[in-house]
Design an enzyme around this catalytic site. Structure first.
Site, PDB file in Angstrom:
ATOM      1  N   ARG A  38      -7.191  -8.996  18.187  1.00 13.11           N
ATOM      2  CA  ARG A  38      -6.442  -9.598  17.071  1.00 13.11           C
ATOM      3  C   ARG A  38      -6.035 -11.029  17.384  1.00 13.11           C
ATOM      4  O   ARG A  38      -6.187 -11.929  16.559  1.00 13.11           O
ATOM      5  CB  ARG A  38      -5.191  -8.769  16.766  1.00 13.11           C
ATOM      6  CG  ARG A  38      -5.428  -7.862  15.592  1.00 13.11           C
ATOM      7  CD  ARG A  38      -4.201  -7.605  14.780  1.00 13.11           C
ATOM      8  NE  ARG A  38      -4.659  -6.967  13.527  1.00 13.11           N
ATOM      9  CZ  ARG A  38      -3.917  -6.225  12.753  1.00 13.11           C
ATOM     10  NH1 ARG A  38      -2.677  -5.985  13.062  1.00 13.11           N
ATOM     11  NH2 ARG A  38      -4.408  -5.731  11.640  1.00 13.11           N
ATOM     12  N   THR A  88       4.764   0.711  11.973  1.00 14.83           N
ATOM     13  CA  THR A  88       5.607   1.911  11.984  1.00 14.83           C
ATOM     14  C   THR A  88       4.949   2.972  11.109  1.00 14.83           C
ATOM     15  O   THR A  88       5.404   3.239  10.002  1.00 14.83           O
ATOM     16  CB  THR A  88       7.023   1.594  11.447  1.00 14.83           C
ATOM     17  OG1 THR A  88       6.891   0.905  10.191  1.00 14.83           O
ATOM     18  CG2 THR A  88       7.828   0.744  12.395  1.00 14.83           C
ATOM     19  N   LYS A 217      15.251  -1.948   1.764  1.00 18.29           N
ATOM     20  CA  LYS A 217      13.799  -2.096   1.874  1.00 18.29           C
ATOM     21  C   LYS A 217      13.090  -0.791   1.467  1.00 18.29           C
ATOM     22  O   LYS A 217      12.115  -0.811   0.708  1.00 18.29           O
ATOM     23  CB  LYS A 217      13.436  -2.474   3.315  1.00 18.29           C
ATOM     24  CG  LYS A 217      11.960  -2.527   3.602  1.00 18.29           C
ATOM     25  CD  LYS A 217      11.236  -3.551   2.750  1.00 18.29           C
ATOM     26  CE  LYS A 217       9.743  -3.407   2.905  1.00 18.29           C
ATOM     27  NZ  LYS A 217       8.962  -4.353   2.144  1.00 18.29           N
ATOM     28  N   PHE A 223      11.319   2.384  -5.489  1.00 18.16           N
ATOM     29  CA  PHE A 223      11.465   2.056  -6.915  1.00 18.16           C
ATOM     30  C   PHE A 223      10.146   1.543  -7.498  1.00 18.16           C
ATOM     31  O   PHE A 223       9.763   1.899  -8.611  1.00 18.16           O
ATOM     32  CB  PHE A 223      12.560   0.994  -7.116  1.00 18.16           C
ATOM     33  CG  PHE A 223      13.932   1.562  -7.353  1.00 18.16           C
ATOM     34  CD1 PHE A 223      14.518   2.402  -6.419  1.00 18.16           C
ATOM     35  CD2 PHE A 223      14.640   1.265  -8.506  1.00 18.16           C
ATOM     36  CE1 PHE A 223      15.785   2.930  -6.619  1.00 18.16           C
ATOM     37  CE2 PHE A 223      15.902   1.788  -8.732  1.00 18.16           C
ATOM     38  CZ  PHE A 223      16.488   2.626  -7.785  1.00 18.16           C
ATOM     39  N   CYS A 273       2.452   0.655   2.538  1.00 13.54           N
ATOM     40  CA  CYS A 273       3.911   0.807   2.457  1.00 13.54           C
ATOM     41  C   CYS A 273       4.429   1.940   1.579  1.00 13.54           C
ATOM     42  O   CYS A 273       5.293   2.699   1.990  1.00 13.54           O
ATOM     43  CB  CYS A 273       4.528  -0.493   1.947  1.00 13.54           C
ATOM     44  SG  CYS A 273       4.407  -1.808   3.138  1.00 13.54           S
ATOM     45  N   GLN A 275       3.589   4.947   0.148  1.00 13.73           N
ATOM     46  CA  GLN A 275       3.641   6.361   0.519  1.00 13.73           C
ATOM     47  C   GLN A 275       4.447   6.562   1.815  1.00 13.73           C
ATOM     48  O   GLN A 275       5.286   7.456   1.905  1.00 13.73           O
ATOM     49  CB  GLN A 275       2.221   6.911   0.673  1.00 13.73           C
ATOM     50  CG  GLN A 275       2.234   8.338   1.194  1.00 13.73           C
ATOM     51  CD  GLN A 275       0.954   9.083   0.874  1.00 13.73           C
ATOM     52  OE1 GLN A 275       0.287   8.824  -0.103  1.00 13.73           O
ATOM     53  NE2 GLN A 275       0.629  10.025   1.720  1.00 13.73           N
ATOM     54  N   LYS A 276       4.195   5.695   2.765  1.00  9.30           N
ATOM     55  CA  LYS A 276       4.867   5.815   4.064  1.00  9.30           C
ATOM     56  C   LYS A 276       6.392   5.719   3.898  1.00  9.30           C
ATOM     57  O   LYS A 276       7.138   6.518   4.445  1.00  9.30           O
ATOM     58  CB  LYS A 276       4.361   4.686   4.977  1.00  9.30           C
ATOM     59  CG  LYS A 276       4.936   4.677   6.360  1.00  9.30           C
ATOM     60  CD  LYS A 276       4.522   3.436   7.128  1.00  9.30           C
ATOM     61  CE  LYS A 276       5.349   2.242   6.691  1.00  9.30           C
ATOM     62  NZ  LYS A 276       5.093   1.023   7.465  1.00  9.30           N
TER      63      LYS A 276
HETATM   64  C1  UDX Z   1       4.271  -3.618  -1.712  1.00  8.89           C
HETATM   65  C2  UDX Z   1       5.523  -4.231  -2.367  1.00  8.89           C
HETATM   66  O1  UDX Z   1       5.188  -4.773  -3.657  1.00  8.89           O
HETATM   67  C3  UDX Z   1       6.112  -5.305  -1.478  1.00  8.89           C
HETATM   68  O2  UDX Z   1       7.344  -5.749  -2.049  1.00  8.89           O
HETATM   69  C4  UDX Z   1       6.368  -4.723  -0.098  1.00  8.89           C
HETATM   70  O3  UDX Z   1       6.866  -5.736   0.769  1.00  8.89           O
HETATM   71  C5  UDX Z   1       5.104  -4.120   0.489  1.00  8.89           C
HETATM   72  O4  UDX Z   1       4.582  -3.133  -0.414  1.00  8.89           O
HETATM   73  P1  UDX Z   1       1.725  -4.284  -1.485  1.00  8.89           P
HETATM   74  O5  UDX Z   1       1.557  -2.888  -0.951  1.00  8.89           O
HETATM   75  O6  UDX Z   1       1.130  -5.408  -0.731  1.00  8.89           O
HETATM   76  O7  UDX Z   1       3.268  -4.622  -1.640  1.00  8.89           O
HETATM   77  O8  UDX Z   1       1.093  -4.341  -2.948  1.00  8.89           O
HETATM   78  P2  UDX Z   1       1.603  -4.065  -4.427  1.00  8.89           P
HETATM   79  O9  UDX Z   1       1.232  -5.216  -5.256  1.00  8.89           O
HETATM   80  O10 UDX Z   1       3.011  -3.627  -4.490  1.00  8.89           O
HETATM   81  O11 UDX Z   1       0.661  -2.862  -4.878  1.00  8.89           O
HETATM   82  C6  UDX Z   1       0.740  -1.577  -4.286  1.00  8.89           C
HETATM   83  C7  UDX Z   1      -0.205  -0.642  -4.990  1.00  8.89           C
HETATM   84  O12 UDX Z   1       0.227  -0.351  -6.309  1.00  8.89           O
HETATM   85  C8  UDX Z   1      -1.635  -1.188  -5.134  1.00  8.89           C
HETATM   86  O13 UDX Z   1      -2.552  -0.154  -4.894  1.00  8.89           O
HETATM   87  C9  UDX Z   1      -1.680  -1.643  -6.568  1.00  8.89           C
HETATM   88  O14 UDX Z   1      -2.971  -1.653  -7.091  1.00  8.89           O
HETATM   89  C10 UDX Z   1      -0.814  -0.596  -7.232  1.00  8.89           C
HETATM   90  N1  UDX Z   1      -0.214  -1.040  -8.511  1.00  8.89           N
HETATM   91  C11 UDX Z   1       0.654  -2.095  -8.528  1.00  8.89           C
HETATM   92  C12 UDX Z   1      -0.487  -0.349  -9.685  1.00  8.89           C
HETATM   93  O15 UDX Z   1      -1.250   0.626  -9.679  1.00  8.89           O
HETATM   94  N2  UDX Z   1       0.116  -0.760 -10.848  1.00  8.89           N
HETATM   95  C13 UDX Z   1       0.986  -1.804 -10.903  1.00  8.89           C
HETATM   96  O16 UDX Z   1       1.492  -2.095 -12.000  1.00  8.89           O
HETATM   97  C14 UDX Z   1       1.254  -2.497  -9.705  1.00  8.89           C
HETATM   98  P1  ADP Z   2       1.890  -4.469   9.373  1.00  8.58           P
HETATM   99  O1  ADP Z   2       1.135  -4.241   8.102  1.00  8.58           O
HETATM  100  O2  ADP Z   2       3.247  -3.779   9.396  1.00  8.58           O
HETATM  101  O3  ADP Z   2       1.990  -5.912   9.755  1.00  8.58           O
HETATM  102  P2  ADP Z   2      -0.218  -4.078  11.353  1.00  8.58           P
HETATM  103  O4  ADP Z   2      -0.758  -2.791  11.885  1.00  8.58           O
HETATM  104  O5  ADP Z   2      -1.100  -4.964  10.526  1.00  8.58           O
HETATM  105  O6  ADP Z   2       1.105  -3.699  10.550  1.00  8.58           O
HETATM  106  O7  ADP Z   2       0.324  -4.978  12.555  1.00  8.58           O
HETATM  107  C1  ADP Z   2       1.134  -4.536  13.588  1.00  8.58           C
HETATM  108  C2  ADP Z   2       0.695  -5.234  14.883  1.00  8.58           C
HETATM  109  O8  ADP Z   2       1.658  -4.958  15.903  1.00  8.58           O
HETATM  110  C3  ADP Z   2      -0.645  -4.763  15.451  1.00  8.58           C
HETATM  111  O9  ADP Z   2      -1.515  -5.875  15.560  1.00  8.58           O
HETATM  112  C4  ADP Z   2      -0.294  -4.165  16.828  1.00  8.58           C
HETATM  113  O10 ADP Z   2      -1.284  -4.415  17.807  1.00  8.58           O
HETATM  114  C5  ADP Z   2       0.986  -4.893  17.156  1.00  8.58           C
HETATM  115  N1  ADP Z   2       1.846  -4.196  18.140  1.00  8.58           N
HETATM  116  C6  ADP Z   2       2.212  -2.902  18.172  1.00  8.58           C
HETATM  117  N2  ADP Z   2       3.035  -2.646  19.218  1.00  8.58           N
HETATM  118  C7  ADP Z   2       3.203  -3.820  19.884  1.00  8.58           C
HETATM  119  C8  ADP Z   2       3.945  -4.233  21.042  1.00  8.58           C
HETATM  120  N3  ADP Z   2       4.704  -3.359  21.732  1.00  8.58           N
HETATM  121  N4  ADP Z   2       3.866  -5.525  21.435  1.00  8.58           N
HETATM  122  C9  ADP Z   2       3.115  -6.416  20.742  1.00  8.58           C
HETATM  123  N5  ADP Z   2       2.400  -6.106  19.642  1.00  8.58           N
HETATM  124  C10 ADP Z   2       2.436  -4.829  19.202  1.00  8.58           C
END
Ligand code: UDX
Ligand code: ADP
Ligand code: UDX
Length: 472
Positions: A38, A88, A217, A223, A273, A275-276
């Protein structure tokens, strides 16, 4: 000169740290990660993630006040403020499996901070974490650190969306900073606020206590996901009543109590994000005996799963109850447009569902690699060459050639402007389109001759002598 270290160079850490470097030329920003591949990608011309505008920001700052390194210890020890943006994921085994957040990476980052720090630090939680994680982190930091080193922990959750991350970071709706109530906590909040003050208007910076920031968050993502499940639930009702979901969304959007965003019906939400974080919320509720609250949020995920399986059922039932051996073009695999990210993309479930019915898939996504798609579908590359049940192709025309049906699973702009007459001419007949993102002009497609299913629209009434698509 203030020094910042960002631990975790992923979708959150990379863009966030790059924008801080851009907006604060007087601050030195080091982004560290344990993954060598990375970090070398961040130092190359091909960044490890695709995000519009990111490359320009990185090119402008890299080598000046922004650097990417695997020397985690060095940069932690030199920094005044440490942002932790490690992953996470949902726990896959043990207590809370399938729901609770796995804090292994977080804990190991915190232990590293404790081990190497020789001066006071502010540790900032950027990745989404369960409420009261800060308390656990504080314990690790204080119990493991060398004498005299003080830590202040802040929660500063990131609200960026993938695909618009740079814009979201440059012009955020709000920046949320949670900290401890005492004077040291408040001082730490002010220090972090001082960084955002470089470019974020003061009235957009909200300060709260630690727990409110952490919970806000989770609530935020819950929501947003809930709105999508709500409109998707309406879409199912629209299809059986003759209402049109886009008209319903439009009417809803004009209610100022509801507002216009996040009302697009779709094949389901994806992304790392939603579902998790809901599962995490459910776990926290259950752990605290709030079963009714947990069940309320669980339903958001159930409706999302229902929407994906409803889509697969619709494809199969429309195509005379069998897709066995039929070529189906899958347009789009990313969880949304303008990203190469496929984490929890609805395309995975839809493709697996269609493969379960023995369809042959020809998949095209403008940004997702073949390797990633095969990995997500748990296939080796041999599957594409020998079995031929899945082919990853390089453009939409190739994907749709000789296909019986098209499934639009990501709303990429280029799918709106394809020459659908040409696509139709090269397909098997009857030619089906299943628009999982409601991006196409259904009337025009029907004029060309396609049989069209669009989420939340009344079903296509076609030739009377042909079997009607069954209700999924
Ligand atoms: C989301 C939150 O929006 C953001 O605030 C948070 O920090 C991270 O999670 P992200 O997952 O990047 O961001 O994308 P987002 O635009 O929220 O879309 C999530 C999913 O919902 C996508 O699959 C998108 O296609 C879908 N979606 C979004 C819909 O199906 N309908 C909508 O009206 C909006
Ligand atoms: P997010 O979408 O939350 O940014 P990612 O999986 O894209 O999640 O990124 C998380 C990054 O954190 C990964 O590149 C992973 O290698 C790194 N990481 C995890 N644990 C550690 C650690 N202890 N020190 C440094 N980097 C870490
Ligand atoms: C509602 C709709 O708002 C209105 O558009 C529709 O035409 C009729 O139904 P009304 O029932 O008059 O209007 O009142 P509203 O202000 O919506 O409140 C409904 C209930 O929700 C009240 O008991 C109110 O106290 C409660 N409420 C409202 C909350 O508990 N929290 C809120 O944030 C808002």
């Amino acid at each position: 000169m203030v020094k910042i270290c960002g631990i975790g160079a992923g979708y959150v850490g990379g863009p966030t740290m790059a924008v801080i470097a851009l907006k604060c030329p007087s601050i030195e920003v080091a982004v560290v990660d344990i993954s060598h591949s990375r970090i070398s990608a961040w130092n190359s011309d091909k960044l490890p993630i695709y995000e519009p505008g990111l490359e320009e920001v990185v090119k402008q700052c890299r080598g000046k006040n922004l650097l990417f390194s695997t020397d985690v210890e060095k940069h932690i020890s030199e920094a005044d403020i440490i942002f932790v943006s490690v992953n996470t994921p949902t726990k896959s085994g043990g207590l809370g499996a399938g729901k609770a957040a796995d804090l292994t990476y977080w804990e190991s980052a915190a232990r590293m901070v404790a081990d190497v720090s020789k001066s006071n630090k502010i540790v900032v939680e950027k990745s989404t974490v369960p409420v009261r994680t800060a308390e656990a982190i504080e314990k690790i930091l204080t119990h493991n650190s060398s004498k005299g080193v003080k830590f202040q922990i802040l929660s500063n959750p990131e609200f960026l969306s993938e695909g618009t991350a740079i814009q979201d970071l440059i012009k955020p709706d709000r920046v949320l900073i949670g900290g401890r109530d005492g004077p040291e906590g408040q001082e730490a909040i002010l220090k972090l606020k001082g960084i955002y003050d470089h470019w974020v208007p003061e009235d957009r910076i909200i300060t709260t206590n630690l727990w409110s920031a952490e919970l806000s968050k989770l609530a935020d993502n819950a929501f947003l996901a809930q709105r999508i499940s709500s409109i998707n639930a309406m879409s199912a009702l629209c299809e059986v009543t003759g209402a049109e979901v886009s008209q319903v969304s439009h009417a809803l959007s004009k209610n100022t109590k509801i507002g216009p965003k996040f009302l697009n019906a779709s094949v389901g939400f994806g992304g790392s994000c939603f579902q998790k974080d809901i599962l995490n919320l459910v776990y926290i509720c259950e752990s605290n005996g709030l079963i009714e609250v947990a069940n309320y949020w669980k339903q958001v995920i159930k409706v999302n799963d229902y929407q994906k399986s409803r889509f697969v059922n619709r494809v199969v039932s429309s195509m005379f109850n069998t897709v066995s051996g039929k070529k189906i073009a899958v347009l789009g695999f990313a969880f949304k447009k303008d990203t190469s990210d496929t984490r929890k993309t609805p395309a995975i479930d839809v493709c697996k569902g269609l493969l379960g019915d023995n369809a042959c898939l020809s998949i095209y996504d403008p940004k997702v690699s073949e390797e990633q798609i095969l990995k997500d579908l748990s296939l080796s590359s041999a599957a594409t060459t020998t079995v031929k049940q899945v082919n990853i192709v390089r453009d939409a025309y190739e994907a749709t050639k000789d296909a019986h049906g098209i499934c639009i699973l990501t709303e990429w702009d280029e799918f709106k402007t394809l020459d659908y007459q040409k696509v139709f001419d090269n397909m098997q007949k009857p030619a089906f389109v299943f628009d999982g993102r409601n991006i196409l002009n259904v009337d025009k497609l029907r004029e060309i001759g396609f049989i069209v299913y669009s989420i939340g629209r009344p079903l296509h009434q076609w030739q009377d002598n042909m079997p009607q698509p069954q209700q999924a």
